[in-house]
Design an enzyme around this catalytic site. Structure first.
Site, short mmCIF file in Angstrom:
data_model
loop_
_atom_site.label_atom_id
_atom_site.label_comp_id
_atom_site.label_asym_id
_atom_site.label_seq_id
_atom_site.Cartn_x
_atom_site.Cartn_y
_atom_site.Cartn_z
N LYS A 1 1.58 -4.09 6.49
CA LYS A 1 2.14 -4.10 5.14
C LYS A 1 3.63 -3.79 5.16
CE LYS A 1 -1.65 -4.55 2.62
NZ LYS A 1 -1.90 -5.67 1.73
N THR B 1 0.83 -1.20 0.00
CA THR B 1 0.00 0.00 0.00
C THR B 1 0.86 1.25 0.00
OG1 THR B 1 -1.65 1.23 1.25
CG2 THR B 1 -0.20 -0.17 2.53
N SER C 1 -1.51 3.12 10.79
CA SER C 1 -2.55 2.29 11.42
C SER C 1 -1.93 0.90 11.58
CB SER C 1 -3.80 2.18 10.53
OG SER C 1 -3.56 1.33 9.42
N TYR D 1 -3.10 -1.74 10.47
CA TYR D 1 -3.19 -2.37 9.15
C TYR D 1 -2.01 -1.94 8.27
CZ TYR D 1 -3.96 -2.17 4.18
OH TYR D 1 -3.74 -2.22 2.83
N HIS D 2 -1.84 -0.62 8.12
CA HIS D 2 -0.77 -0.16 7.23
C HIS D 2 0.59 -0.68 7.71
CE1 HIS D 2 -3.86 2.87 5.89
NE2 HIS D 2 -3.27 2.67 4.74
P1 NAD Z 1 -10.96 -7.41 0.41
O1 NAD Z 1 -11.10 -7.46 1.89
O2 NAD Z 1 -12.15 -7.10 -0.41
O3 NAD Z 1 -10.35 -8.80 -0.10
C1 NAD Z 1 -9.39 -9.53 0.62
C2 NAD Z 1 -9.73 -11.01 0.47
O4 NAD Z 1 -8.74 -11.78 1.14
C3 NAD Z 1 -11.08 -11.37 1.09
O5 NAD Z 1 -11.88 -12.08 0.18
C4 NAD Z 1 -10.71 -12.20 2.31
O6 NAD Z 1 -11.69 -13.18 2.60
C5 NAD Z 1 -9.37 -12.81 1.89
N1 NAD Z 1 -8.48 -13.15 3.02
C6 NAD Z 1 -8.12 -12.35 4.05
N2 NAD Z 1 -7.32 -13.04 4.89
C7 NAD Z 1 -7.16 -14.28 4.36
C8 NAD Z 1 -6.45 -15.44 4.79
N3 NAD Z 1 -5.75 -15.47 5.92
N4 NAD Z 1 -6.52 -16.54 4.01
C9 NAD Z 1 -7.23 -16.54 2.86
N5 NAD Z 1 -7.92 -15.48 2.42
C10 NAD Z 1 -7.89 -14.35 3.17
O7 NAD Z 1 -9.77 -6.40 0.10
P2 NAD Z 1 -9.41 -5.66 -1.26
O8 NAD Z 1 -9.94 -4.30 -1.21
O9 NAD Z 1 -9.70 -6.53 -2.40
O10 NAD Z 1 -7.84 -5.55 -1.10
C11 NAD Z 1 -7.01 -6.60 -1.57
C12 NAD Z 1 -5.56 -6.27 -1.26
O11 NAD Z 1 -5.20 -5.05 -1.89
C13 NAD Z 1 -5.27 -6.11 0.22
O12 NAD Z 1 -4.04 -6.70 0.53
C14 NAD Z 1 -5.20 -4.62 0.41
O13 NAD Z 1 -4.35 -4.30 1.46
C15 NAD Z 1 -4.67 -4.15 -0.93
N6 NAD Z 1 -5.11 -2.79 -1.25
C16 NAD Z 1 -6.45 -2.50 -1.38
C17 NAD Z 1 -6.84 -1.19 -1.69
C18 NAD Z 1 -8.29 -0.78 -1.82
O14 NAD Z 1 -8.55 0.43 -1.98
N7 NAD Z 1 -9.24 -1.69 -1.78
C19 NAD Z 1 -5.86 -0.21 -1.86
C20 NAD Z 1 -4.51 -0.55 -1.71
C21 NAD Z 1 -4.15 -1.85 -1.41
N1 USQ Z 2 -11.38 9.95 4.45
C1 USQ Z 2 -12.24 11.02 4.65
N2 USQ Z 2 -13.58 10.75 4.68
C2 USQ Z 2 -14.08 9.50 4.52
C3 USQ Z 2 -13.20 8.44 4.30
C4 USQ Z 2 -11.84 8.70 4.28
O1 USQ Z 2 -11.83 12.17 4.79
O2 USQ Z 2 -15.31 9.34 4.58
C5 USQ Z 2 -9.93 10.22 4.38
C6 USQ Z 2 -9.11 9.43 5.38
O3 USQ Z 2 -9.01 10.10 6.61
C7 USQ Z 2 -7.78 9.29 4.66
C8 USQ Z 2 -8.17 9.26 3.19
O4 USQ Z 2 -9.50 9.77 3.11
O5 USQ Z 2 -7.00 10.42 4.87
C9 USQ Z 2 -8.15 7.88 2.59
O6 USQ Z 2 -8.93 7.02 3.41
P1 USQ Z 2 -9.59 5.69 2.85
O7 USQ Z 2 -10.48 5.13 3.90
O8 USQ Z 2 -10.16 5.93 1.51
O9 USQ Z 2 -8.30 4.78 2.60
P2 USQ Z 2 -7.30 4.09 3.61
O10 USQ Z 2 -7.80 3.98 4.99
O11 USQ Z 2 -5.97 4.73 3.44
O12 USQ Z 2 -7.23 2.61 3.05
C10 USQ Z 2 -7.54 2.26 1.70
C11 USQ Z 2 -7.70 0.75 1.67
C12 USQ Z 2 -6.39 0.10 2.07
C13 USQ Z 2 -5.27 0.61 1.21
C14 USQ Z 2 -5.20 2.14 1.21
C15 USQ Z 2 -4.25 2.69 0.19
O13 USQ Z 2 -8.74 0.35 2.55
O14 USQ Z 2 -6.51 -1.31 1.93
O15 USQ Z 2 -4.06 0.10 1.66
O16 USQ Z 2 -6.50 2.66 0.85
S1 USQ Z 2 -3.37 4.10 0.79
O17 USQ Z 2 -4.38 5.06 1.26
O18 USQ Z 2 -2.61 4.62 -0.30
O19 USQ Z 2 -2.57 3.64 1.89
#
Ligand code: NAD
Ligand code: USQ
Length: 483
Positions: free
Chosen positions: A275, A234, A269, A271-272
């Site tokens: 990664k 991320t 966070s 979560y972050h």
């Molecule tokens: P998502 O939660 O929709 O999908 C993740 C999938 O992984 C789910 O189907 C879940 O059941 C599966 N999973 C989780 N833990 C598991 C485990 N231990 N074993 C097997 N399966 C497991 O998430 P997404 O939005 O599709 O994101 C996918 C990836 O991309 C993540 O790693 C996330 O960090 C990254 N990412 C997402 C975004 C975004 O905006 N959605 C942005 C940047 C990075």
């Molecule tokens: N934000 C608002 N209002 C909202 C939702 C979010 O102001 O209603 C702000 C947040 O505070 C943050 C920004 O928008 O500053 C982005 O938040 P987000 O919820 O859209 O994204 P984030 O929490 O960063 O996480 C998402 C995905 C995560 C991925 C990440 C990419 O859930 O899996 O890793 O985007 S990045 O942001 O580049 O780290």
């Protein structure tokens, strides 16, 4: 718990394993019915063993594989023949997390591009929705129906392995069975707010993500040493430094000496941070074991439709808009559609990289088609444009006006700890150099996203819109969020 299920013949399972089986470690449990039937892939042996790890150790389900000819037909046979060459010529790609938002769209895209695809997922994302009382804006089919529908529309098989990659025994069996040439790893808990709900969610997130990735690295080393790992990282790993963000590495001269080092990580966070830990483990194993890996530091994804998911309602992707899993632009479109003021957190100067989900699938395909070298830890910043939250709110307001919707914005006290006004300039050229043709956030795209949200607005639960998780108030007490 490990299930080892795949999708080209039927499984008739009968079992005395009626105790609740833990799907989510340390959290909830799921009860399996004593007998059920699924479509599965052919196995080397007729018998399939499902290991179920419960509170009192492993229990085992024996299942008998039934060949195609014996199974009752649930779907019409496809009229479309599979395209492309013989199976032996096709690259095998394992998509971990293939039932999720990015993973499902990617699995279909790669299958469409004639890769041989296997989805690995423990469906925990669907469980989070049940636990927290959330739901996707779009109705989504079960993974089994999704895959059957894809087969009936295109004639293409997608293998399915249901199980937890933190369970090494399960992961080993999937590797030995499918023998991937590339693994795309989306399978993590990906919500920053989820990881900040309480101690147990923080621990779950880091355990799930870090141990899952570590297991994937060990599986590659043990069973498929030449396999290319494409790992979803991320942009949030970098934080918001007051200098330009490079793609993974920065060259620094210090006290007269120069070195190229991993770019500093300042995640904000649990979560972050998971990664960041993943990236370090991957970098180390590339060096130590010669693993080939690409870390895709992805920005925030928006949109829902890809060429493949738009082919049928049963292929429709999930679309999260709630305060825990919903991401900024997707949330704003849904908020505008239901007349809820756009929830800008704090001052709204928070700037991030964003990309269309159609570019997510394109980037992953490019990474697979151009693999890293043995021992190489490659980092690509995967986004196409930068926006501040205020800019996104202004764009959605303008798109709403065009559709005759009055869109208001409110400043919500920021539930997160993050810079609200800051410098942000992140490089993102490496994927473009490989051939990425970005879908930028044009007016027309925003119109169609907003229209999509309007089309589904009856499914919106407005109680899920405001943020409910505070970075500062996280405590040790398990928290059940009220729906
Ligand atoms: P998502 O939660 O929709 O999908 C993740 C999938 O992984 C789910 O189907 C879940 O059941 C599966 N999973 C989780 N833990 C598991 C485990 N231990 N074993 C097997 N399966 C497991 O998430 P997404 O939005 O599709 O994101 C996918 C990836 O991309 C993540 O790693 C996330 O960090 C990254 N990412 C997402 C975004 C975004 O905006 N959605 C942005 C940047 C990075
Ligand atoms: N934000 C608002 N209002 C909202 C939702 C979010 O102001 O209603 C702000 C947040 O505070 C943050 C920004 O928008 O500053 C982005 O938040 P987000 O919820 O859209 O994204 P984030 O929490 O960063 O996480 C998402 C995905 C995560 C991925 C990440 C990419 O859930 O899996 O890793 O985007 S990045 O942001 O580049 O780290």
């Amino acid at each position: 718990m490990a299930h080892f299920i795949s999708t080209s013949c039927s499984l008739n399972i009968s079992s005395s394993c009626t105790k609740p089986q833990h799907l989510l470690r340390n959290q909830n449990s799921v009860r399996f019915s004593a007998s059920f039937s699924l479509r599965t892939a052919p196995f080397a042996s007729e018998k399939l063993i499902l290991h179920c790890k419960g509170p009192r150790g492993f229990s085992t389900i024996n299942a008998k594989a039934v060949s195609f000819s014996q199974e009752s037909k649930t779907e019409p046979a496809s009229s479309v023949p599979p395209k492309g060459g013989e199976s032996a010529d096709r690259k095998k790609v394992m998509v971990i997390g293939g039932d999720g938002y990015c993973g499902w769209a990617t699995a279909l895209h790669l299958s469409n591009k004639n890769y041989e695809v296997a989805v690995v997922d423990n469906l925990v994302r669907r469980l989070f929705d049940h636990q927290l009382g959330l739901d996707s804006l779009t109705p989504i089919s079960s993974i089994h129906n999704r895959i059957r529908r894809w087969k009936s529309l295109t004639g293409k098989d997608i293998q399915l392995y249901i199980g937890d990659i933190c369970d090494f025994e399960f992961l080993s069996e999937t590797f030995k069975s499918f023998e991937p040439d590339a693994v795309v790893h989306f399978g993590e808990q990906r919500s920053a707010p989820y990881s900040m709900i309480d101690r147990s969610r923080a621990v779950f997130t880091q355990h799930n993500n870090v141990i899952g990735t570590l297991n994937v690295l060990f599986a590659i080393k043990e069973f498929r040493e030449d396999c290319h790992l494409v790992k979803l990282g991320t942009m949030g790993e970098y934080g918001t430094p007051n200098i330009d963000i490079e793609e993974g590495y920065i060259t620094i001269t210090h006290n007269g000496r120069t070195d190229t080092l991993p770019y500093p990580k300042q995640a904000s966070s649990f979560y972050h941070l998971s990664k960041v830990h993943d990236s370090h483990n991957i970098a180390f194993t590339c060096k130590a074991w010669g693993i080939r890996a690409t870390d895709l530091n992805q920005g925030v994804v928006y949109g829902v439709r890809t060429d493949e998911t738009a082919m049928h309602d049963e292929l429709c992707n999930r679309f999260d808009y709630d305060g825990i899993f919903g991401t900024a632009l997707n949330r704003f479109c849904v908020q505008a559609a239901v007349g809820h003021p756009l929830t800008v957190y704090g001052k709204g100067g928070q700037t991030r990289g964003y990309l269309d989900i159609r570019d997510t699938v394109q980037c992953v395909e490019l990474a697979i088609a151009n693999p890293a070298q043995r021992g190489e830890f490659r980092v690509f910043n995967q986004f196409t444009e930068q926006f501040s939250v205020n800019e996104l709110a202004a764009l959605v307001t303008k798109a709403g006006e065009k559709l005759g919707i009055e869109v208001k914005t409110i400043s919500v006290p920021n539930p997160r700890v993050e810079a609200e006004e800051h410098y942000y300039n992140a490089k993102h050229t490496k994927l473009v150099e490989l051939g990425l043709k970005p879908h930028l956030l044009s007016d027309s795209l925003l119109d169609s996203l907003l229209n999509f949200a309007i089309q589904h607005k009856d499914r919106v639960d407005t109680k899920q819109i405001m943020p409910s998780v505070s970075w500062k108030k996280i405590g040790v007490k398990p928290k059940t969020l009220a729906a």
